[in-house]
Design an enzyme around this catalytic site. Structure first.
Site, short mmCIF file in Angstrom:
data_model
loop_
_atom_site.label_atom_id
_atom_site.label_comp_id
_atom_site.label_asym_id
_atom_site.label_seq_id
_atom_site.Cartn_x
_atom_site.Cartn_y
_atom_site.Cartn_z
N GLN A 78 44.99 38.79 44.45
CA GLN A 78 45.44 38.81 43.06
C GLN A 78 45.25 37.43 42.44
OE1 GLN A 78 47.02 41.80 41.87
NE2 GLN A 78 46.76 40.89 39.88
N PHE A 79 44.02 37.11 42.00
CA PHE A 79 43.77 35.80 41.43
C PHE A 79 44.56 35.57 40.16
CE2 PHE A 79 40.76 38.27 39.00
CZ PHE A 79 40.70 37.64 37.76
N THR A 80 44.99 36.63 39.49
CA THR A 80 45.72 36.48 38.22
C THR A 80 47.10 35.86 38.41
OG1 THR A 80 46.53 38.76 38.30
CG2 THR A 80 44.46 38.36 37.11
#
Length: 149
Positions: A78-80
């Protein structure tokens, strides 16, 4: 590294309509990697998450760990989690590690889970994923290795 850890009754991740990973009773871990993260961050975060006593005992107190309740783990990249929303309305993701750093550390985190006795179900790094969960409690905890190291 950052993680959003949710105690779940069940969770799954689908890619292109096909279930890629699914668990019953355990932890859904959304995992983000920063450019400065290392294998030591993976080990520290895995120790912390897998040892959290956030499952209820017979008295309704959060006093049991994942191993105590024989729970499972679903890990989704989950890079966000590194979104910077300070300016404007469109988040910037320059604080997230690029694939050259994030993929090996994501894989290392999965290995850290395996090494601690939890064979993780997982998504696929960089894929368009649909994540479903039935939260238990709900209990959701945010962890950042900048605060743990």
């Amino acid at each position: 590294m950052r993680a959003v850890v949710t105690r779940v009754k069940s969770a799954s991740v689908k890619i292109e309509g096909t279930t890629h990973g699914a668990i019953e009773h355990g932890l859904l871990i959304l995992l983000g990697v920063a450019p400065t993260d290392t294998a030591a961050h993976c080990a520290k975060l895995a120790d912390k998450i897998l040892g959290l006593r956030i499952f209820e005992d017979e008295n309704g107190k959060m006093n049991r760990s994942l191993s105590d309740v024989e729970g499972n783990v679903l890990v989704v990249s989950q890079f966000t989690l590194f979104a910077d929303c300070r300016h404007g309305r469109r988040p910037s993701f320059i604080g997230a590690g690029g694939p050259d750093i994030a993929i090996p550390l994501y894989e290392q985190f999965l290995n850290e889970c395996r090494n601690r006795g939890f064979a993780p179900q997982h998504g696929q790094f960089g894929a368009d994923m649909q994540v479903a969960s039935i939260n238990d409690g709900p209990v959701t905890i945010v962890l950042d290795t900048d605060e743990l190291m």
